[in-house]
Design a protein around this motif. Structure first.
Motif, PDB file in Angstrom:
ATOM      1  N   LEU A   1      -6.925  -4.447  -1.099  1.00 11.68           N
ATOM      2  CA  LEU A   1      -7.263  -5.866  -1.230  1.00 11.68           C
ATOM      3  C   LEU A   1      -6.520  -6.701  -0.184  1.00 11.68           C
ATOM      4  O   LEU A   1      -6.518  -7.920  -0.241  1.00 11.68           O
ATOM      5  N   GLN A   2      -5.866  -6.006   0.731  1.00 11.08           N
ATOM      6  CA  GLN A   2      -5.134  -6.620   1.830  1.00 11.08           C
ATOM      7  C   GLN A   2      -4.025  -7.548   1.323  1.00 11.08           C
ATOM      8  O   GLN A   2      -3.784  -8.621   1.859  1.00 11.08           O
ATOM      9  N   ASP A   3      -3.343  -7.078   0.292  1.00 11.53           N
ATOM     10  CA  ASP A   3      -2.257  -7.846  -0.306  1.00 11.53           C
ATOM     11  C   ASP A   3      -1.202  -6.871  -0.838  1.00 11.53           C
ATOM     12  O   ASP A   3      -0.811  -6.936  -1.995  1.00 11.53           O
ATOM     13  N   TYR A   4      -0.765  -5.958   0.019  1.00 16.82           N
ATOM     14  CA  TYR A   4       0.169  -4.913  -0.382  1.00 16.82           C
ATOM     15  C   TYR A   4       1.393  -5.514  -1.048  1.00 16.82           C
ATOM     16  O   TYR A   4       2.048  -6.403  -0.507  1.00 16.82           O
ATOM     17  N   ASP A   5       1.724  -5.013  -2.229  1.00 12.09           N
ATOM     18  CA  ASP A   5       2.820  -5.576  -3.023  1.00 12.09           C
ATOM     19  C   ASP A   5       4.179  -4.939  -2.720  1.00 12.09           C
ATOM     20  O   ASP A   5       5.148  -5.197  -3.423  1.00 12.09           O
ATOM     21  N   GLU A   6       4.238  -4.121  -1.700  1.00 14.02           N
ATOM     22  CA  GLU A   6       5.489  -3.493  -1.242  1.00 14.02           C
ATOM     23  C   GLU A   6       6.053  -2.457  -2.207  1.00 14.02           C
ATOM     24  O   GLU A   6       7.215  -2.066  -2.081  1.00 14.02           O
ATOM     25  N   THR A   7       5.269  -2.010  -3.167  1.00 13.44           N
ATOM     26  CA  THR A   7       5.710  -0.903  -4.012  1.00 13.44           C
ATOM     27  C   THR A   7       5.880   0.308  -3.104  1.00 13.44           C
ATOM     28  O   THR A   7       4.970   0.644  -2.346  1.00 13.44           O
ATOM     29  N   PRO A   8       7.031   0.963  -3.146  1.00 12.30           N
ATOM     30  CA  PRO A   8       7.264   2.094  -2.249  1.00 12.30           C
ATOM     31  C   PRO A   8       6.284   3.244  -2.487  1.00 12.30           C
ATOM     32  O   PRO A   8       5.972   3.586  -3.625  1.00 12.30           O
ATOM     33  N   LEU A   9       5.819   3.813  -1.384  1.00 10.28           N
ATOM     34  CA  LEU A   9       4.976   5.000  -1.409  1.00 10.28           C
ATOM     35  C   LEU A   9       5.627   6.063  -0.537  1.00 10.28           C
ATOM     36  O   LEU A   9       6.330   5.742   0.416  1.00 10.28           O
ATOM     37  N   THR A  10       5.361   7.304  -0.844  1.00 12.89           N
ATOM     38  CA  THR A  10       5.906   8.402  -0.045  1.00 12.89           C
ATOM     39  C   THR A  10       5.115   8.550   1.246  1.00 12.89           C
ATOM     40  O   THR A  10       4.000   8.006   1.375  1.00 12.89           O
ATOM     41  N   LEU A  11       5.653   9.310   2.168  1.00 15.92           N
ATOM     42  CA  LEU A  11       4.923   9.605   3.400  1.00 15.92           C
ATOM     43  C   LEU A  11       3.601  10.290   3.069  1.00 15.92           C
ATOM     44  O   LEU A  11       2.562   9.968   3.660  1.00 15.92           O
ATOM     45  N   GLU A  12       3.617  11.185   2.113  1.00 18.56           N
ATOM     46  CA  GLU A  12       2.384  11.871   1.690  1.00 18.56           C
ATOM     47  C   GLU A  12       1.355  10.863   1.162  1.00 18.56           C
ATOM     48  O   GLU A  12       0.161  10.983   1.440  1.00 18.56           O
ATOM     49  N   ASP A  13       1.806   9.872   0.425  1.00 18.49           N
ATOM     50  CA  ASP A  13       0.906   8.828  -0.075  1.00 18.49           C
ATOM     51  C   ASP A  13       0.283   8.063   1.085  1.00 18.49           C
ATOM     52  O   ASP A  13      -0.918   7.786   1.092  1.00 18.49           O
ATOM     53  N   TRP A  14       1.105   7.699   2.058  1.00 17.49           N
ATOM     54  CA  TRP A  14       0.590   6.959   3.219  1.00 17.49           C
ATOM     55  C   TRP A  14      -0.386   7.809   4.021  1.00 17.49           C
ATOM     56  O   TRP A  14      -1.373   7.295   4.562  1.00 17.49           O
ATOM     57  N   GLN A  15      -0.120   9.088   4.109  1.00 13.82           N
ATOM     58  CA  GLN A  15      -1.061   9.972   4.804  1.00 13.82           C
ATOM     59  C   GLN A  15      -2.387  10.046   4.049  1.00 13.82           C
ATOM     60  O   GLN A  15      -3.452  10.089   4.656  1.00 13.82           O
ATOM     61  N   ALA A  16      -2.325  10.027   2.731  1.00 10.81           N
ATOM     62  CA  ALA A  16      -3.551  10.013   1.920  1.00 10.81           C
ATOM     63  C   ALA A  16      -4.316   8.713   2.152  1.00 10.81           C
ATOM     64  O   ALA A  16      -5.548   8.734   2.284  1.00 10.81           O
ATOM     65  N   VAL A  17      -3.603   7.598   2.214  1.00 12.48           N
ATOM     66  CA  VAL A  17      -4.248   6.315   2.503  1.00 12.48           C
ATOM     67  C   VAL A  17      -4.939   6.381   3.859  1.00 12.48           C
ATOM     68  O   VAL A  17      -6.087   5.953   4.010  1.00 12.48           O
ATOM     69  N   ARG A  18      -4.249   6.928   4.831  1.00 13.16           N
ATOM     70  CA  ARG A  18      -4.826   7.098   6.169  1.00 13.16           C
ATOM     71  C   ARG A  18      -6.107   7.916   6.104  1.00 13.16           C
ATOM     72  O   ARG A  18      -7.132   7.553   6.687  1.00 13.16           O
ATOM     73  N   ASP A  19      -6.080   9.019   5.380  1.00 14.55           N
ATOM     74  CA  ASP A  19      -7.248   9.889   5.278  1.00 14.55           C
ATOM     75  C   ASP A  19      -8.398   9.216   4.539  1.00 14.55           C
ATOM     76  O   ASP A  19      -9.566   9.375   4.914  1.00 14.55           O
ATOM     77  N   ILE A  20      -8.073   8.463   3.507  1.00 17.96           N
ATOM     78  CA  ILE A  20      -9.104   7.738   2.752  1.00 17.96           C
ATOM     79  C   ILE A  20      -9.811   6.741   3.668  1.00 17.96           C
ATOM     80  O   ILE A  20     -11.042   6.679   3.711  1.00 17.96           O
ATOM     81  N   VAL A  21      -9.033   5.990   4.421  1.00 16.71           N
ATOM     82  CA  VAL A  21      -9.607   4.991   5.318  1.00 16.71           C
ATOM     83  C   VAL A  21     -10.394   5.654   6.442  1.00 16.71           C
ATOM     84  O   VAL A  21     -11.459   5.178   6.833  1.00 16.71           O
ATOM     85  N   SER A  22      -9.891   6.747   6.946  1.00 17.54           N
ATOM     86  CA  SER A  22     -10.582   7.443   8.029  1.00 17.54           C
ATOM     87  C   SER A  22     -11.982   7.888   7.619  1.00 17.54           C
ATOM     88  O   SER A  22     -12.912   7.865   8.427  1.00 17.54           O
ATOM     89  N   LEU A  23     -12.128   8.281   6.360  1.00 19.45           N
ATOM     90  CA  LEU A  23     -13.443   8.714   5.873  1.00 19.45           C
ATOM     91  C   LEU A  23     -14.477   7.594   5.891  1.00 19.45           C
ATOM     92  O   LEU A  23     -15.669   7.853   6.054  1.00 19.45           O
ATOM     93  N   GLY A  24     -14.030   6.379   5.714  1.00 17.01           N
ATOM     94  CA  GLY A  24     -14.969   5.259   5.665  1.00 17.01           C
ATOM     95  C   GLY A  24     -14.901   4.335   6.857  1.00 17.01           C
ATOM     96  O   GLY A  24     -15.507   3.269   6.854  1.00 17.01           O
ATOM     97  N   ALA A  25     -14.188   4.744   7.899  1.00 14.64           N
ATOM     98  CA  ALA A  25     -13.924   3.856   9.034  1.00 14.64           C
ATOM     99  C   ALA A  25     -15.193   3.324   9.698  1.00 14.64           C
ATOM    100  O   ALA A  25     -15.221   2.177  10.135  1.00 14.64           O
ATOM    101  N   GLU A  26     -16.229   4.131   9.740  1.00 16.55           N
ATOM    102  CA  GLU A  26     -17.450   3.708  10.432  1.00 16.55           C
ATOM    103  C   GLU A  26     -18.190   2.591   9.722  1.00 16.55           C
ATOM    104  O   GLU A  26     -18.916   1.821  10.364  1.00 16.55           O
TER     105      GLU A  26
END
Length: 111
Positions: A66-91
């Protein structure tokens, strides 16, 4: 209450009262199907292990999408998952959303 905070609360309630598939589809309908399917799969895995922390994790991802990140800590693995999720829908994903999320991914060194 900010929209991201409301969605986070709705996710926590939904995850506690319904099945994981429905929770993701109901609260992330704005995402294209492929990224939503990946998010659904990741959430199911987490939900099977610990429903409460899975719901909190999903709520945190909602603030990101929602473009309003609340700064709750995420692990590197979590951020990589976010990256992968976004990459799937990037187009087909909104460019502002894509840019926002990828900037967060870069800030957290998950590229």
């Amino acid at each position: 209450m900010r929209p991201s905070e409301k969605l986070k609360e709705d996710i926590l309630k939904s995850a506690r009262s319904s099945n994981p598939d429905r929770c993701v589809d109901q609260n992330f309908a704005f995402l294209p199907e492929e990224p939503r399917a990946m998010l659904r799969e990741l959430f199911q895995q987490r939900f099977a292990a610990d429903p409460e922390t899975a719901a909190e994790w999903l709520g945190t991802l909602a603030t990101i999408f929602l473009q309003d990140y609340d700064e709750t800590p995420l692990t590197l693995e979590d951020w990589q998952a976010v990256r992968d999720i976004v990459s799937l829908g990037a187009e087909v994903m909104d460019l502002d959303l894509l840019s926002y999320v990828m900037n967060l991914v870069m800030e957290h060194k998950a590229l």
